[in-house]
Write a protein that holds these residues in place. Structure first.
Motif, PDB file in Angstrom:
ATOM      1  N   THR A  26       0.819  -1.210   0.000  1.00  0.00           N
ATOM      2  CA  THR A  26       0.000   0.000   0.000  1.00  0.00           C
ATOM      3  C   THR A  26       0.857   1.266   0.000  1.00  0.00           C
ATOM      4  OG1 THR A  26      -0.162  -0.029   2.422  1.00  0.00           O
ATOM      5  CG2 THR A  26      -1.886  -1.176   1.187  1.00  0.00           C
ATOM      6  N   MET A  27       2.106   1.133  -0.420  1.00  0.00           N
ATOM      7  CA  MET A  27       3.060   2.250  -0.512  1.00  0.00           C
ATOM      8  C   MET A  27       3.416   2.826   0.848  1.00  0.00           C
ATOM      9  SD  MET A  27       2.166   4.358  -3.999  1.00  0.00           S
ATOM     10  CE  MET A  27       0.522   4.851  -3.470  1.00  0.00           C
ATOM     11  N   GLN A  28       3.150   2.071   1.909  1.00  0.00           N
ATOM     12  CA  GLN A  28       3.582   2.523   3.221  1.00  0.00           C
ATOM     13  C   GLN A  28       5.088   2.318   3.348  1.00  0.00           C
ATOM     14  OE1 GLN A  28       2.449  -0.402   2.567  1.00  0.00           O
ATOM     15  NE2 GLN A  28       3.028  -1.961   4.077  1.00  0.00           N
ATOM     16  N   ARG A 127      13.938  -7.193 -10.748  1.00  0.00           N
ATOM     17  CA  ARG A 127      12.665  -6.464 -10.806  1.00  0.00           C
ATOM     18  C   ARG A 127      12.636  -5.283  -9.845  1.00  0.00           C
ATOM     19  NH1 ARG A 127       8.697 -11.719 -10.328  1.00  0.00           N
ATOM     20  NH2 ARG A 127       9.356 -12.798 -12.242  1.00  0.00           N
ATOM     21  N   TYR A 128      13.419  -5.357  -8.775  1.00  0.00           N
ATOM     22  CA  TYR A 128      13.382  -4.304  -7.770  1.00  0.00           C
ATOM     23  C   TYR A 128      14.288  -3.126  -8.118  1.00  0.00           C
ATOM     24  CZ  TYR A 128      10.925  -7.557  -4.738  1.00  0.00           C
ATOM     25  OH  TYR A 128       9.995  -8.414  -4.206  1.00  0.00           O
ATOM     26  N   ILE A 129      15.116  -3.275  -9.148  1.00  0.00           N
ATOM     27  CA  ILE A 129      16.103  -2.237  -9.426  1.00  0.00           C
ATOM     28  C   ILE A 129      15.439  -0.982  -9.969  1.00  0.00           C
ATOM     29  CG2 ILE A 129      18.115  -1.653 -10.830  1.00  0.00           C
ATOM     30  CD1 ILE A 129      18.994  -4.537 -10.641  1.00  0.00           C
ATOM     31  N   PHE A 130      14.555  -1.142 -10.953  1.00  0.00           N
ATOM     32  CA  PHE A 130      13.931   0.026 -11.573  1.00  0.00           C
ATOM     33  C   PHE A 130      12.438   0.109 -11.280  1.00  0.00           C
ATOM     34  CE2 PHE A 130      17.560  -1.088 -14.345  1.00  0.00           C
ATOM     35  CZ  PHE A 130      18.301   0.074 -14.165  1.00  0.00           C
ATOM     36  N   ARG A 131      11.959  -0.736 -10.402  1.00  0.00           N
ATOM     37  CA  ARG A 131      10.529  -0.705 -10.078  1.00  0.00           C
ATOM     38  C   ARG A 131      10.192   0.514  -9.237  1.00  0.00           C
ATOM     39  NH1 ARG A 131       7.771  -5.967  -7.475  1.00  0.00           N
ATOM     40  NH2 ARG A 131       8.069  -6.695  -9.618  1.00  0.00           N
ATOM     41  N   ILE A 132       9.009   1.070  -9.463  1.00  0.00           N
ATOM     42  CA  ILE A 132       8.536   2.193  -8.659  1.00  0.00           C
ATOM     43  C   ILE A 132       7.527   1.673  -7.635  1.00  0.00           C
ATOM     44  CG2 ILE A 132       8.949   3.900 -10.447  1.00  0.00           C
ATOM     45  CD1 ILE A 132       6.018   3.735 -11.185  1.00  0.00           C
ATOM     46  N   ALA A 133       7.038   2.573  -6.785  1.00  0.00           N
ATOM     47  CA  ALA A 133       6.218   2.157  -5.655  1.00  0.00           C
ATOM     48  C   ALA A 133       4.915   1.485  -6.073  1.00  0.00           C
ATOM     49  CB  ALA A 133       5.926   3.355  -4.756  1.00  0.00           C
ATOM     50  N   ILE A 134       4.389   1.831  -7.242  1.00  0.00           N
ATOM     51  CA  ILE A 134       3.149   1.206  -7.706  1.00  0.00           C
ATOM     52  C   ILE A 134       3.140   1.246  -9.229  1.00  0.00           C
ATOM     53  CG2 ILE A 134       1.790   3.347  -7.633  1.00  0.00           C
ATOM     54  CD1 ILE A 134      -0.600   1.614  -6.715  1.00  0.00           C
ATOM     55  N   SER A 135       2.617   0.179  -9.833  1.00  0.00           N
ATOM     56  CA  SER A 135       2.528   0.107 -11.286  1.00  0.00           C
ATOM     57  C   SER A 135       1.146   0.552 -11.749  1.00  0.00           C
ATOM     58  CB  SER A 135       2.799  -1.321 -11.774  1.00  0.00           C
ATOM     59  OG  SER A 135       4.081  -1.755 -11.347  1.00  0.00           O
ATOM     60  N   ASN A 136       1.072   0.996 -12.986  1.00  0.00           N
ATOM     61  CA  ASN A 136      -0.188   1.524 -13.523  1.00  0.00           C
ATOM     62  C   ASN A 136      -1.308   0.487 -13.488  1.00  0.00           C
ATOM     63  OD1 ASN A 136       0.930   4.012 -14.036  1.00  0.00           O
ATOM     64  ND2 ASN A 136       1.431   3.562 -16.164  1.00  0.00           N
ATOM     65  N   HIS A 137      -0.962  -0.790 -13.727  1.00  0.00           N
ATOM     66  CA  HIS A 137      -2.016  -1.803 -13.827  1.00  0.00           C
ATOM     67  C   HIS A 137      -2.717  -2.049 -12.501  1.00  0.00           C
ATOM     68  CE1 HIS A 137       1.192  -4.433 -12.228  1.00  0.00           C
ATOM     69  NE2 HIS A 137       0.207  -5.187 -11.797  1.00  0.00           N
ATOM     70  N   ARG A 138      -2.113  -1.599 -11.390  1.00  0.00           N
ATOM     71  CA  ARG A 138      -2.750  -1.778 -10.086  1.00  0.00           C
ATOM     72  C   ARG A 138      -3.772  -0.690  -9.790  1.00  0.00           C
ATOM     73  NH1 ARG A 138       1.604  -2.011  -5.661  1.00  0.00           N
ATOM     74  NH2 ARG A 138      -0.298  -2.127  -4.396  1.00  0.00           N
ATOM     75  N   ARG A 172       1.508  11.696  -1.734  1.00  0.00           N
ATOM     76  CA  ARG A 172       2.489  11.765  -0.643  1.00  0.00           C
ATOM     77  C   ARG A 172       3.190  10.426  -0.463  1.00  0.00           C
ATOM     78  NH1 ARG A 172       3.676  10.219   4.157  1.00  0.00           N
ATOM     79  NH2 ARG A 172       1.864   8.820   4.225  1.00  0.00           N
ATOM     80  N   ARG A 173       2.401   9.347  -0.465  1.00  0.00           N
ATOM     81  CA  ARG A 173       3.004   8.026  -0.299  1.00  0.00           C
ATOM     82  C   ARG A 173       3.927   7.701  -1.463  1.00  0.00           C
ATOM     83  NH1 ARG A 173      -1.248   3.649   2.329  1.00  0.00           N
ATOM     84  NH2 ARG A 173      -2.195   5.030   3.877  1.00  0.00           N
ATOM     85  N   PHE A 174       3.490   8.019  -2.664  1.00  0.00           N
ATOM     86  CA  PHE A 174       4.306   7.707  -3.837  1.00  0.00           C
ATOM     87  C   PHE A 174       5.630   8.466  -3.805  1.00  0.00           C
ATOM     88  CE2 PHE A 174       5.740   8.357  -8.177  1.00  0.00           C
ATOM     89  CZ  PHE A 174       5.664   7.073  -8.707  1.00  0.00           C
ATOM     90  N   LEU A 175       5.580   9.769  -3.535  1.00  0.00           N
ATOM     91  CA  LEU A 175       6.794  10.580  -3.557  1.00  0.00           C
ATOM     92  C   LEU A 175       7.716  10.299  -2.381  1.00  0.00           C
ATOM     93  CD1 LEU A 175       5.446  14.058  -4.753  1.00  0.00           C
ATOM     94  CD2 LEU A 175       6.608  12.279  -6.083  1.00  0.00           C
TER      95      LEU A 175
END
Length: 277
Positions: A26-28, A127-138, A172-175
């Motif tokens: 949940t981006m916590q 997968r964790y190297i360039f992954r961001i906190a959440i993907s668009n498909h979610r 806020r969570r994403f940034l």
């Protein structure tokens, strides 16, 4: 510290790479590090090199490693604080209380044998190297002031659920997971470090691999995209007309110093121009 354990329990040089991961479903904030460690050590002697493999069920004593990591981490924090190199937010952070709490808790270092073969293991870690906190498909729905997305609840047997957040909280969570400038997410140590390239070659030789390191394949963007997405669709295709291709023209990095001033000036003139058109 891992290099010390490699010398003590395996009698030689180990290699390990780590990737820092800062978020949960949940981006916590969920700060942890993924390590991939060689299953053995390169042992050097006057007669040459040999490889000492680790037991499949045992690498290092996890409890001892956990306690040593906790103690050394807190010691380094205390040292920074004593040298006045720790940002305490103008005294708002009670460092002494934080250290006491940290030392009073059990820290966890989890060690397990690989669940997959080496190729899949490296792919999983990659997968964790360039992954961001959440993907668009979610992201499943956008409201006037809300964002709804899917997540897996690990406290409820990994069931898929929906969470709705106010747009400001979502941002806020994403940034909060954007790394500071100059911060490195991936680090390599021991045999994985470029400084020990020759020892890595010797390790390859004693393990029956060619002495020379393999050349890194350079994939074209479309080949790489098809490989990771499993789709043959061209990602450059314009989503509006369905015919034109969007091509990269230039990449822009962080703006600092005189460039920041220059951008501010450009922004001023752009605003001035728009005001009179």
């Amino acid at each position: 510290m891992l290099k010390e354990f490699g010398q003590k329990y395996l009698g030689g040089d180990i290699g390990f790479s780590l990737v820092m991961h800062t978020w949960g479903q949940t981006m916590q904030e969920h700060l942890h590090i993924h390590f991939i460690v060689t299953g053995g050590a390169l042992v050097s002697s006057p007669t040459g090199y040999s490889w000492n493999p680790a037991s499949h069920k045992f690498l290092f004593p996890a409890l001892l490693l956990s306690n040593m990591f906790r103690n050394r981490f807190c010691f380094e924090i205390a040292k920074l604080w004593a040298d006045d190199k720790l940002n305490t937010n103008d005294g708002a952070l009670d460092v002494q209380d934080m250290l006491q709490q940290g030392l009073s808790k059990n820290w966890e270092v989890y060690i397990q044998p690989p669940l997959y073969d080496k190729e899949k293991l490296l792919e999983y870690l990659g997968r964790y190297i360039f992954r961001i906190a959440i993907s668009n498909h979610r992201i499943v729905a956008l409201g006037k002031d809300t964002v709804t997305f899917k997540y897996f609840d690990n406290r409820d047997d990994g069931k898929e659920k929906l969470m709705t957040l106010h747009v400001f909280e979502f941002i806020r969570r994403f940034l909060s997971h954007v790394l500071p400038d100059g911060f490195v997410r991936v680090r390599h140590f021991g045999l994985h470090n470029a400084g020990l390239r020759l020892k890595l070659q010797h390790a390859r030789r004693v393990l029956g691999e060619p002495f020379e390191l393999p050349a890194i394949l350079k994939l074209k963007f479309l080949d790489w995209f098809k490989k990771i997405s499993g789709s043959d669709d061209d990602p450059r295709l314009c989503k509006f007309c369905g015919k034109g291709l969007m091509l990269p023209v230039r990449e822009f990095g962080p703006v600092f110093g005189w460039r920041l001033f220059f951008h501010a000036v450009l922004g001023f003139f752009s605003s001035w121009k728009l005001a009179f058109t």
